[in-house]
Design an enzyme around this catalytic site. Structure first.
Site, PDB file in Angstrom:
ATOM      1  N   GLU A  33      39.478  42.703  31.989  1.00  0.00           N
ATOM      2  CA  GLU A  33      39.535  41.584  32.929  1.00  0.00           C
ATOM      3  C   GLU A  33      39.768  40.289  32.156  1.00  0.00           C
ATOM      4  OE1 GLU A  33      37.418  42.561  36.794  1.00  0.00           O
ATOM      5  OE2 GLU A  33      35.865  41.791  35.473  1.00  0.00           O
ATOM      6  N   HIS A  66      30.094  41.643  32.562  1.00  0.00           N
ATOM      7  CA  HIS A  66      31.071  40.882  33.357  1.00  0.00           C
ATOM      8  C   HIS A  66      31.166  39.456  32.783  1.00  0.00           C
ATOM      9  CE1 HIS A  66      33.033  38.865  36.703  1.00  0.00           C
ATOM     10  NE2 HIS A  66      33.416  40.059  37.100  1.00  0.00           N
TER      11      HIS A  66
HETATM   12  C1  PEP Z   1      35.754  40.519  39.233  1.00  0.00           C
HETATM   13  O1  PEP Z   1      34.838  39.841  39.686  1.00  0.00           O
HETATM   14  O2  PEP Z   1      35.521  41.423  38.431  1.00  0.00           O
HETATM   15  C2  PEP Z   1      37.136  40.237  39.669  1.00  0.00           C
HETATM   16  C3  PEP Z   1      38.120  40.919  39.145  1.00  0.00           C
HETATM   17  O3  PEP Z   1      37.283  39.273  40.626  1.00  0.00           O
HETATM   18  P1  PEP Z   1      38.629  38.891  41.422  1.00  0.00           P
HETATM   19  O4  PEP Z   1      39.266  40.172  41.895  1.00  0.00           O
HETATM   20  O5  PEP Z   1      38.173  38.033  42.543  1.00  0.00           O
HETATM   21  O6  PEP Z   1      39.525  38.165  40.447  1.00  0.00           O
END
Ligand code: PEP
Length: 246
Positions: free
Chosen positions: A161, A85
């Site tokens: 992400e 992450h």
């Molecule tokens: C995450 O922590 O992986 C994430 C996507 O957070 P958020 O949805 O708050 O942006």
């Protein structure tokens, strides 16, 4: 079946609140990533949702104070590990080499893995090609030496992400567009389709997904689900998210 993965980060503060969130989310398309102290209670009480660790160490046991063993997690009934992450890479200086060791240890212990990749804003500002090159490099380093034949029976999913889209506590950032994230999901699948990589990983999108935009992110066929942080901790929002995808 599209996946809803909920990363609670360092929340909530009490087991009672954690159990209330997990009972609301107890469906077979959900993977919960609670803080480690709540794992046992949640695994005991969930019937349909699967449970994962937000982080783990690459050794099973030994003199590593404060670490979380993949073997111990597996023995509790945990099925998944979230690895790489961006908050771990940023605040705890996790390198691609460490991420690679964690993935191997998770697979060896019998856990499935969601590997998080994502480019910083400075890279995305240079365009989609630069973002793709960044993601390819992360995937190749993080999955180095991992052969599908060695890890038969384990699942690997990639969470795309973009770092600039992830919310920080109360500060919500603009999400990526469903169109661009679907393109990136397609690119990730193409990058990982030739052998020797694990075949056909699912690709999730993460970054400020909420009740308003979830339907748009789940629509493209290239996106197999979403990883949600902040919004999965707010009960009203959570109920709407679950009802959008029921
Ligand atoms: C995450 O922590 O992986 C994430 C996507 O957070 P958020 O949805 O708050 O942006």
């Amino acid at each position: 079946m599209k996946i809803l993965a909920f990363n609670w980060k360092l929340n909530p503060l009490t087991e009672r609140e954690a159990l209330s969130l997990s009972s609301l989310s107890d469906r077979k398309d959900v993977i919960l990533f609670p803080p480690a102290v709540f794992l046992d209670a949640i695994v005991q009480r969930t019937k349909r949702a699967e449970v994962g660790v937000q982080n783990l160490f690459w050794e099973a046991e030994g003199a590593f104070t404060g670490e979380l063993s993949p073997v111990m997690a597996k023995s509790l009934g945990v099925r998944w590990a979230l690895v790489g992450h961006s908050e771990r890479r940023r605040y705890f200086e996790e390198t691609d080499e460490m991420v690679n060791k964690k993935i191997k240890a998770a697979f060896a212990a019998g856990l499935n893995v969601i590997l998080c990749v994502g480019e910083p804003r400075s890279v995305r500002e240079r365009g989609i090609r630069a973002a793709r090159a960044f993601i390819r490099k992360q995937l190749v380093s993080d999955l180095s030496g991992i052969r599908s034949s060695e890890f038969k029976g384990r699942d690997l999913a990639i969470a795309y992400e973009p770092i600039w889209a992830i919310s920080e506590g109360a500060a919500h950032h603009p999400s990526d567009t469903p169109k661009d994230s679907a393109e990136m999901a397609k690119f990730i699948k193409q990058t990982l389709s030739p052998k020797p990589y694990p075949l056909n990983p699912k690709v999730l999108y993460g970054g400020s997904v909420n009740a308003k935009n979830i339907a748009a992110f789940l629509r493209p066929k290239e996106i197999d689900g979403v990883l949600i942080g902040g919004a999965s901790l707010q009960k009203k929002e959570l109920v709407k998210i679950l009802s959008t995808k029921s």
